[in-house]
Write an enzyme that holds these catalytic residues in place. Structure first.
Site, PDB file in Angstrom:
ATOM      1  N   LYS A   1      15.098  -3.288 -85.900  1.00 29.03           N
ATOM      2  CA  LYS A   1      13.799  -2.615 -85.777  1.00 29.03           C
ATOM      3  C   LYS A   1      13.665  -1.532 -86.844  1.00 29.03           C
ATOM      4  O   LYS A   1      12.606  -1.375 -87.460  1.00 29.03           O
ATOM      5  CB  LYS A   1      13.639  -2.039 -84.361  1.00 29.03           C
TER       6      LYS A   1
ATOM      7  N   GLN B   1      15.789   1.709 -76.121  1.00 32.31           N
ATOM      8  CA  GLN B   1      16.343   0.353 -76.122  1.00 32.31           C
ATOM      9  C   GLN B   1      16.917   0.010 -74.743  1.00 32.31           C
ATOM     10  O   GLN B   1      17.745   0.746 -74.207  1.00 32.31           O
ATOM     11  CB  GLN B   1      17.431   0.230 -77.215  1.00 32.31           C
TER      12      GLN B   1
ATOM     13  N   ASP C   1       6.414   0.328 -76.688  1.00 32.20           N
ATOM     14  CA  ASP C   1       6.965  -0.869 -76.033  1.00 32.20           C
ATOM     15  C   ASP C   1       6.046  -1.340 -74.900  1.00 32.20           C
ATOM     16  O   ASP C   1       6.224  -2.434 -74.371  1.00 32.20           O
ATOM     17  CB  ASP C   1       8.358  -0.562 -75.453  1.00 32.20           C
TER      18      ASP C   1
END
Ligand code: NAP
Length: 298
Positions: free
Chosen positions: A54, A98, A121
């Site tokens: 990412k 994450q 997200d």
């Protein structure tokens, strides 16, 4: 019949180009460079790899990334304090925690702490709640299902009134995927580990989205001829001929299903690249939201 292959890699590359162009444009205009903070807790090698990928993708389009790595025994308070610090940091437009977090941490509480304006997200309960409600708009949609929707659009799939079957009901893929398909006016069936006779459902489907994490589970005789099959699964299978001793396969038995389906995504090179492209897109959107907020406060 051989299915049309939906090339996620090429579509994602085009989206990344477009994002890069928009980032360059805004920086040339004197607007802040979009910034993404990544929060990694512990030493899970897969998570480390995802975060690295990412950050690399951010660098390629000119998005700044700020990496934070906490030890595996970090406390709930420490993780939440970091999120609060990032919420207040004007250089950070998007915050990505994450997942999965180490077991002792309360994931939902951590995700709830992220400012919804930085929730790139799309996992904040408010964003998910809005996704589930008619007439409400989430600020951000979870990246993997958002990427699948782009692939379906690019492949020219008509979702209006289509029978769609989603295999899997996880918070990050299956459930938001089903919600997006409902919003696109499809008739949606969600199958999961307790569903009886999954093939009976998939055989009725115009669109099948597989997100279960079971290598090559979906077989040719599960699929209606001409249906569109999107494979979200990423599974390691042993392969002594491969350099690493394994290779990645999807939840769909690609070789046989491609002979029946009308269109299909490969693994790798299908949904995976789209997930990262959507994260970059969401981060750019977060920077644009911050511009508007600044302008309204000026
Ligand atoms: P997950 O949290 O483990 O959820 C799996 C879902 O599949 C659950 O709803 C589970 O049902 C269901 N399931 C498991 N075994 C099943 C079976 N035999 N029959 C029917 N349903 C079954 O996984 P996830 O995070 O959603 O990820 C799914 C897959 O997508 C994984 O392979 C993952 O690596 C991949 N993935 C790919 C990307 C990408 O960018 N390409 C992103 C995220 C995930 P229950 O709810 O009943 O347990």
């Amino acid at each position: 019949m051989t299915a049309k292959i939906i090339d996620g890699k090429a579509i994602a590359a085009r989206i990344r180009e477009e994002i890069k162009r928009k980032v360059d444009e805004r920086v040339a205009k004197g607007l802040p460079r979009p910034g993404l903070a990544t929060v990694l807790v512990g030493d899970n090698p897969a998570s480390q790899t995802y975060v690295r990928m990412k950050q690399k993708a951010c660098a390629e389009v000119g998005i700044e990334s700020f990496g934070y790595h906490l030890p595996k025994d970090a406390s709930q308070e420490e993780v939440e304090a970091l999120v609060e610090q990032l919420n207040a940091d004007p250089r950070v437009h998007g915050i990505l925690v994450q997942l999965p977090l180490p077991k002792h941490l309360d994931e939902e509480r951590v995700l709830s702490k992220i400012s919804i304006e930085k929730d790139v997200d799309g996992f904040h309960p408010i964003n998910i709640g809005r996704l589930a409600q008619k007439g409400r708009e989430p600020l951000f949609v979870p990246c993997t299902p958002a990427g699948v929707m782009v692939l379906l659009k690019e492949a020219g799939v008509d979702l209006e009134g289509a029978n769609a079957v989603v295999l899997g009901r996880s918070n990050i893929v299956g459930m938001p995927m089903a919600l997006l398909l409902v919003r696109a006016n499809s008739t949606v069936t969600i199958c999961h580990s307790r569903t009886k006779d999954i093939p009976a459902h998939t055989r009725q489907a115009d669109v099948v989205i597989a997100a279960v994490g079971r290598p090559r589970m979906v077989k040719a005789d599960w699929i209606k001829p001409g249906a569109v099959v999107i494979d979200v699964g990423v599974n390691r299978v042993d392969d002594p001929t491969a350099k690493k001793g394994y290779r990645l396969v999807g939840d769909v038995d690609f070789d046989e299903v491609k002979e029946v389906a009308g269109a299909i995504t490969p693994v790798p090179g299908g949904v995976g690249p789209m997930t990262i492209a959507m994260l970059l897109q969401n981060t750019l959107k977060a920077a644009e939201l911050a511009d508007k907020k600044r302008a309204s406060q000026a």
